[in-house]
Design a protein around this motif. Sequence first.
Motif, PDB file in Angstrom:
ATOM      1  N   ARG A 220      19.954 -28.542  10.225  1.00 16.26           N
ATOM      2  CA  ARG A 220      19.534 -27.351  10.948  1.00 16.26           C
ATOM      3  C   ARG A 220      18.602 -27.771  12.070  1.00 16.26           C
ATOM      4  NH1 ARG A 220      19.905 -25.740   5.838  1.00 16.26           N
ATOM      5  NH2 ARG A 220      21.165 -23.945   5.413  1.00 16.26           N
ATOM      6  N   CYS A 221      18.625 -27.013  13.109  1.00 18.66           N
ATOM      7  CA  CYS A 221      17.835 -27.339  14.284  1.00 18.66           C
ATOM      8  C   CYS A 221      16.881 -26.177  14.559  1.00 18.66           C
ATOM      9  CB  CYS A 221      18.792 -27.537  15.454  1.00 18.66           C
ATOM     10  SG  CYS A 221      18.114 -28.420  16.801  1.00 18.66           S
ATOM     11  N   TYR A 222      15.606 -26.465  14.671  1.00 15.23           N
ATOM     12  CA  TYR A 222      14.612 -25.439  14.959  1.00 15.23           C
ATOM     13  C   TYR A 222      13.835 -25.842  16.191  1.00 15.23           C
ATOM     14  CZ  TYR A 222      15.331 -23.765  10.208  1.00 15.23           C
ATOM     15  OH  TYR A 222      15.873 -23.285   9.074  1.00 15.23           O
TER      16      TYR A 222
ATOM     17  N   MET B  21      15.386 -18.092   6.283  1.00 16.52           N
ATOM     18  CA  MET B  21      16.607 -18.543   6.946  1.00 16.52           C
ATOM     19  C   MET B  21      17.101 -19.829   6.307  1.00 16.52           C
ATOM     20  SD  MET B  21      15.534 -17.622  10.865  1.00 16.52           S
ATOM     21  CE  MET B  21      17.035 -18.158  11.661  1.00 16.52           C
ATOM     22  N   ASP B  22      16.176 -20.729   6.018  1.00 19.02           N
ATOM     23  CA  ASP B  22      16.540 -21.990   5.379  1.00 19.02           C
ATOM     24  C   ASP B  22      17.104 -21.749   3.975  1.00 19.02           C
ATOM     25  OD1 ASP B  22      16.689 -24.852   5.503  1.00 19.02           O
ATOM     26  OD2 ASP B  22      14.973 -24.929   4.140  1.00 19.02           O
TER      27      ASP B  22
ATOM     28  N   GLU C 270       6.963 -18.223  10.318  1.00 14.20           N
ATOM     29  CA  GLU C 270       7.100 -19.293   9.324  1.00 14.20           C
ATOM     30  C   GLU C 270       7.819 -18.780   8.077  1.00 14.20           C
ATOM     31  OE1 GLU C 270       6.529 -22.507   9.843  1.00 14.20           O
ATOM     32  OE2 GLU C 270       6.033 -21.877  11.875  1.00 14.20           O
ATOM     33  N   LEU C 271       7.490 -17.579   7.630  1.00 14.81           N
ATOM     34  CA  LEU C 271       8.164 -17.005   6.468  1.00 14.81           C
ATOM     35  C   LEU C 271       9.623 -16.693   6.804  1.00 14.81           C
ATOM     36  CD1 LEU C 271       8.024 -16.065   3.559  1.00 14.81           C
ATOM     37  CD2 LEU C 271       7.074 -13.891   4.359  1.00 14.81           C
ATOM     38  N   LEU C 272       9.883 -16.220   8.007  1.00 16.64           N
ATOM     39  CA  LEU C 272      11.258 -15.966   8.437  1.00 16.64           C
ATOM     40  C   LEU C 272      12.067 -17.257   8.428  1.00 16.64           C
ATOM     41  CD1 LEU C 272      13.509 -14.180   9.553  1.00 16.64           C
ATOM     42  CD2 LEU C 272      12.523 -14.511  11.840  1.00 16.64           C
ATOM     43  N   LYS C 273      11.514 -18.331   8.968  1.00 17.46           N
ATOM     44  CA  LYS C 273      12.203 -19.621   8.968  1.00 17.46           C
ATOM     45  C   LYS C 273      12.487 -20.085   7.539  1.00 17.46           C
ATOM     46  CE  LYS C 273      10.206 -22.755  11.457  1.00 17.46           C
ATOM     47  NZ  LYS C 273       9.277 -23.552  12.281  1.00 17.46           N
ATOM     48  N   GLU C 274      11.546 -19.844   6.632  1.00 16.81           N
ATOM     49  CA  GLU C 274      11.734 -20.216   5.231  1.00 16.81           C
ATOM     50  C   GLU C 274      12.917 -19.455   4.633  1.00 16.81           C
ATOM     51  OE1 GLU C 274       9.206 -19.317   1.256  1.00 16.81           O
ATOM     52  OE2 GLU C 274       8.072 -20.314   2.859  1.00 16.81           O
TER      53      GLU C 274
ATOM     54  N   SER D 228      18.700 -19.263   2.960  1.00 19.19           N
ATOM     55  CA  SER D 228      20.002 -18.603   3.029  1.00 19.19           C
ATOM     56  C   SER D 228      21.155 -19.605   3.028  1.00 19.19           C
ATOM     57  CB  SER D 228      20.097 -17.734   4.285  1.00 19.19           C
ATOM     58  OG  SER D 228      20.298 -18.538   5.437  1.00 19.19           O
ATOM     59  N   GLY D 229      20.857 -20.852   3.435  1.00 14.83           N
ATOM     60  CA  GLY D 229      21.902 -21.866   3.493  1.00 14.83           C
ATOM     61  C   GLY D 229      22.750 -21.780   4.744  1.00 14.83           C
ATOM     62  N   MET D 230      22.431 -20.850   5.641  1.00 14.00           N
ATOM     63  CA  MET D 230      23.181 -20.699   6.884  1.00 14.00           C
ATOM     64  C   MET D 230      22.433 -21.363   8.027  1.00 14.00           C
ATOM     65  SD  MET D 230      24.496 -16.738   6.793  1.00 14.00           S
ATOM     66  CE  MET D 230      23.009 -15.988   6.098  1.00 14.00           C
ATOM     67  N   THR D 231      23.175 -21.756   9.036  1.00  7.27           N
ATOM     68  CA  THR D 231      22.547 -22.297  10.233  1.00  7.27           C
ATOM     69  C   THR D 231      21.990 -21.142  11.069  1.00  7.27           C
ATOM     70  OG1 THR D 231      24.572 -22.165  11.545  1.00  7.27           O
ATOM     71  CG2 THR D 231      24.181 -24.227  10.324  1.00  7.27           C
ATOM     72  N   VAL D 232      21.122 -21.468  12.006  1.00  4.10           N
ATOM     73  CA  VAL D 232      20.570 -20.447  12.903  1.00  4.10           C
ATOM     74  C   VAL D 232      21.702 -19.791  13.685  1.00  4.10           C
ATOM     75  CG1 VAL D 232      19.065 -20.052  14.884  1.00  4.10           C
ATOM     76  CG2 VAL D 232      18.342 -21.602  13.062  1.00  4.10           C
TER      77      VAL D 232
END
Length: 90
Positions: free
Chosen positions: A10-12, A35-36, A29-33, A38-42
């Motif tokens: 994944r790329c952030y 998202m991670d 930061e919680l949103l990124k967590e 979820s197992g999906m890419t951005v």
Amino acid sequence: MKSVDTKSHRCYSEFSSRKEGEIQVANVELLKEKMDESGMTVTAIAEKSGICRETLYNRMKSGNFYASEISSLTKVLRLTRKERDDIFLP
């Protein structure tokens, strides 16, 4: 600048370019967590949410999301009401 999580590919973007004194609405930061988790890419999250990938990165950088984007991300990431509120109404 981007950082890549080599484990999940994944790329952030670095979200440190916020100006001093600027108010951040969302807990990015919680949103990124979430998202991670979820197992999906951005890119996949953006597509499923109906948000352009670049727009999603920009929203995460500023911390400001439209209500329609919050609703879409909540559905795609399967957030509970509490998780949604913790992220978008900190």
